[in-house]
Design a protein around this motif. Structure first.
Motif, mmCIF file in Angstrom:
data_model
loop_
_atom_site.group_PDB
_atom_site.id
_atom_site.type_symbol
_atom_site.label_atom_id
_atom_site.label_comp_id
_atom_site.label_asym_id
_atom_site.label_seq_id
_atom_site.Cartn_x
_atom_site.Cartn_y
_atom_site.Cartn_z
ATOM 1 N N LEU A 108 0.906 -1.273 -0.023
ATOM 2 C CA LEU A 108 -0.154 -0.017 -0.059
ATOM 3 C C LEU A 108 0.903 1.252 -0.209
ATOM 4 O O LEU A 108 2.187 1.060 0.415
ATOM 5 N N VAL A 109 0.287 2.286 -0.267
ATOM 6 C CA VAL A 109 1.043 3.618 -0.191
ATOM 7 C C VAL A 109 0.961 4.120 1.357
ATOM 8 O O VAL A 109 -0.174 4.681 1.787
ATOM 9 N N PHE A 110 1.836 3.820 1.955
ATOM 10 C CA PHE A 110 1.769 3.968 3.402
ATOM 11 C C PHE A 110 1.291 5.150 3.840
ATOM 12 O O PHE A 110 0.759 5.480 4.812
ATOM 13 N N SER A 111 2.007 6.488 3.294
ATOM 14 C CA SER A 111 1.690 7.670 3.562
ATOM 15 C C SER A 111 0.401 8.348 3.321
ATOM 16 O O SER A 111 0.105 9.285 4.031
ATOM 17 N N PHE A 112 -0.388 7.527 2.638
ATOM 18 C CA PHE A 112 -1.780 7.788 2.455
ATOM 19 C C PHE A 112 -2.802 7.483 3.684
ATOM 20 O O PHE A 112 -3.937 7.818 3.665
ATOM 21 N N TYR A 113 -2.183 6.600 4.415
ATOM 22 C CA TYR A 113 -3.256 5.889 5.456
ATOM 23 C C TYR A 113 -3.072 6.636 6.831
ATOM 24 O O TYR A 113 -1.850 6.832 7.128
ATOM 25 N N ALA A 114 -4.043 6.632 7.439
ATOM 26 C CA ALA A 114 -3.690 6.825 8.928
ATOM 27 C C ALA A 114 -3.458 5.299 9.556
ATOM 28 O O ALA A 114 -4.210 4.426 9.099
ATOM 29 N N MET A 115 -2.876 5.130 10.473
ATOM 30 C CA MET A 115 -2.230 4.112 11.122
ATOM 31 C C MET A 115 -2.551 4.170 12.646
ATOM 32 O O MET A 115 -2.554 5.180 13.333
ATOM 33 N N SER A 116 -3.225 2.914 13.061
ATOM 34 C CA SER A 116 -3.838 2.879 14.314
ATOM 35 C C SER A 116 -3.261 1.424 15.060
ATOM 36 O O SER A 116 -3.042 0.572 14.400
ATOM 37 N N TRP A 117 -3.221 1.605 16.332
ATOM 38 C CA TRP A 117 -3.099 0.386 17.252
ATOM 39 C C TRP A 117 -4.563 0.175 17.864
ATOM 40 O O TRP A 117 -5.085 1.034 18.603
ATOM 41 N N TYR A 118 -4.844 -1.011 17.862
ATOM 42 C CA TYR A 118 -6.032 -1.507 18.667
ATOM 43 C C TYR A 118 -5.407 -2.549 19.584
ATOM 44 O O TYR A 118 -4.204 -3.297 19.350
ATOM 45 N N ARG A 119 -6.287 -3.007 20.446
ATOM 46 C CA ARG A 119 -6.028 -4.118 21.385
ATOM 47 C C ARG A 119 -7.398 -4.937 21.683
ATOM 48 O O ARG A 119 -8.409 -4.369 21.878
ATOM 49 N N GLN A 120 -7.099 -6.022 21.876
ATOM 50 C CA GLN A 120 -8.116 -7.113 22.441
ATOM 51 C C GLN A 120 -7.816 -7.735 23.737
ATOM 52 O O GLN A 120 -6.973 -8.711 23.498
ATOM 53 N N ALA A 121 -8.304 -7.567 24.774
ATOM 54 C CA ALA A 121 -7.959 -8.409 25.868
ATOM 55 C C ALA A 121 -9.121 -9.656 25.991
ATOM 56 O O ALA A 121 -10.140 -9.466 25.292
ATOM 57 N N PRO A 122 -8.777 -10.805 26.752
ATOM 58 C CA PRO A 122 -9.653 -11.979 26.471
ATOM 59 C C PRO A 122 -11.068 -11.349 27.242
ATOM 60 O O PRO A 122 -11.028 -10.656 28.192
ATOM 61 N N GLY A 123 -12.016 -11.859 26.391
ATOM 62 C CA GLY A 123 -13.564 -11.567 26.954
ATOM 63 C C GLY A 123 -13.919 -9.999 26.630
ATOM 64 O O GLY A 123 -15.145 -9.630 27.053
ATOM 65 N N LYS A 124 -13.088 -9.329 26.144
ATOM 66 C CA LYS A 124 -13.333 -7.901 25.765
ATOM 67 C C LYS A 124 -13.365 -7.417 24.340
ATOM 68 O O LYS A 124 -12.787 -8.362 23.389
ATOM 69 N N GLN A 125 -14.002 -6.428 23.870
ATOM 70 C CA GLN A 125 -14.062 -5.988 22.562
ATOM 71 C C GLN A 125 -12.926 -5.506 22.340
ATOM 72 O O GLN A 125 -12.063 -4.973 22.873
ATOM 73 N N ARG A 126 -12.427 -5.486 20.869
ATOM 74 C CA ARG A 126 -11.235 -4.680 20.508
ATOM 75 C C ARG A 126 -11.682 -3.216 20.709
ATOM 76 O O ARG A 126 -12.563 -2.748 20.256
ATOM 77 N N GLU A 127 -10.452 -2.534 21.030
ATOM 78 C CA GLU A 127 -10.499 -1.091 21.309
ATOM 79 C C GLU A 127 -9.542 -0.392 20.680
ATOM 80 O O GLU A 127 -8.342 -0.801 20.630
ATOM 81 N N LEU A 128 -9.652 0.971 20.121
ATOM 82 C CA LEU A 128 -8.562 1.627 19.951
ATOM 83 C C LEU A 128 -7.736 2.103 21.055
ATOM 84 O O LEU A 128 -8.266 2.570 22.078
ATOM 85 N N VAL A 129 -6.245 1.961 20.613
ATOM 86 C CA VAL A 129 -5.157 2.448 21.583
ATOM 87 C C VAL A 129 -4.641 3.806 21.242
ATOM 88 O O VAL A 129 -4.723 4.639 22.043
ATOM 89 N N ALA A 130 -4.291 3.808 19.916
ATOM 90 C CA ALA A 130 -3.797 5.100 19.451
ATOM 91 C C ALA A 130 -3.776 5.326 17.819
ATOM 92 O O ALA A 130 -3.862 4.224 17.203
ATOM 93 N N ARG A 131 -4.018 6.346 17.539
ATOM 94 C CA ARG A 131 -4.009 6.660 16.101
ATOM 95 C C ARG A 131 -3.178 7.803 15.568
ATOM 96 O O ARG A 131 -3.083 8.709 16.284
ATOM 97 N N ILE A 132 -2.559 7.724 14.421
ATOM 98 C CA ILE A 132 -1.605 8.832 13.737
ATOM 99 C C ILE A 132 -2.101 8.928 12.548
ATOM 100 O O ILE A 132 -2.194 7.929 11.748
#
Length: 115
Positions: A27-51
Motif C-alpha cells: 500500500l501507499v503507506f503515507s496515504f493511510y491513517a495508522m492505528s493500534w488496537y488491542r483486544q483483551a480476553p473476553g473484551k471487545q477490540r478497542e482503539l489504543v492510538a491513532r496517527i
C-alpha cells in the motif's frame, strides 16, 4: 496484496516498557491513517492510538501519557512505545491501516504484563 506485520510483543513486568512495530507493504503507506488496537480476553477490540497521514495523534484515555505512537513513512512502519505497563494492558495488539474505502489489519502480537 496488503500486509501488516506486527512485532515487538512479549512478556514484561509491571512498570516495564515495550515497543511494538508494524511493517506495512502493498500500500501507499503515507496515504493511510495508522492505528493500534488491542483486544483483551473476553473484551471487545478497542482503539489504543491513532496517527493520521498528517501526523496528528490521539490516544485512548487509559494510555495517555504512557504510550506514544509514531510513524516512519520512509520505512513504511508505525510504532507504539509503551511505558509504565500494567496488567490491564495485557492484550493482543493489532495494527490497522485505514483510508476511505480501505481498512486493513495485521495478525496481532501478544503483550502480557505480569510479575
Amino acid at each position: 496484496q496488503v500486509q501488516l506485520v506486527e512485532s515487538g510483543g512479549g512478556l514484561v513486568q509491571p512498570g516495564g516498557s515495550l515497543r511494538l512495530s508494524c511493517a506495512a507493504s502493498g500500500l501507499v503507506f503515507s496515504f493511510y491513517a495508522m492505528s493500534w488496537y488491542r483486544q483483551a480476553p473476553g473484551k471487545q477490540r478497542e482503539l489504543v492510538a491513532r496517527i493520521t497521514k498528517d501526523n496528528s495523534t490521539n490516544y485512548a484515555d487509559a494510555v495517555k501519557g504512557r504510550f506514544t505512537i509514531s510513524r516512519d513513512n520512509a520505512k513504511n512502519t508505525v510504532y507504539l512505545q509503551m511505558n509504565s505497563l500494567n496488567p490491564e494492558d495485557t492484550a493482543i495488539y493489532y495494527c490497522n491501516a485505514a483510508k476511505i474505502l480501505y481498512n486493513h489489519w495485521g495478525q496481532g502480537t501478544q503483550v502480557t504484563v505480569s510479575s
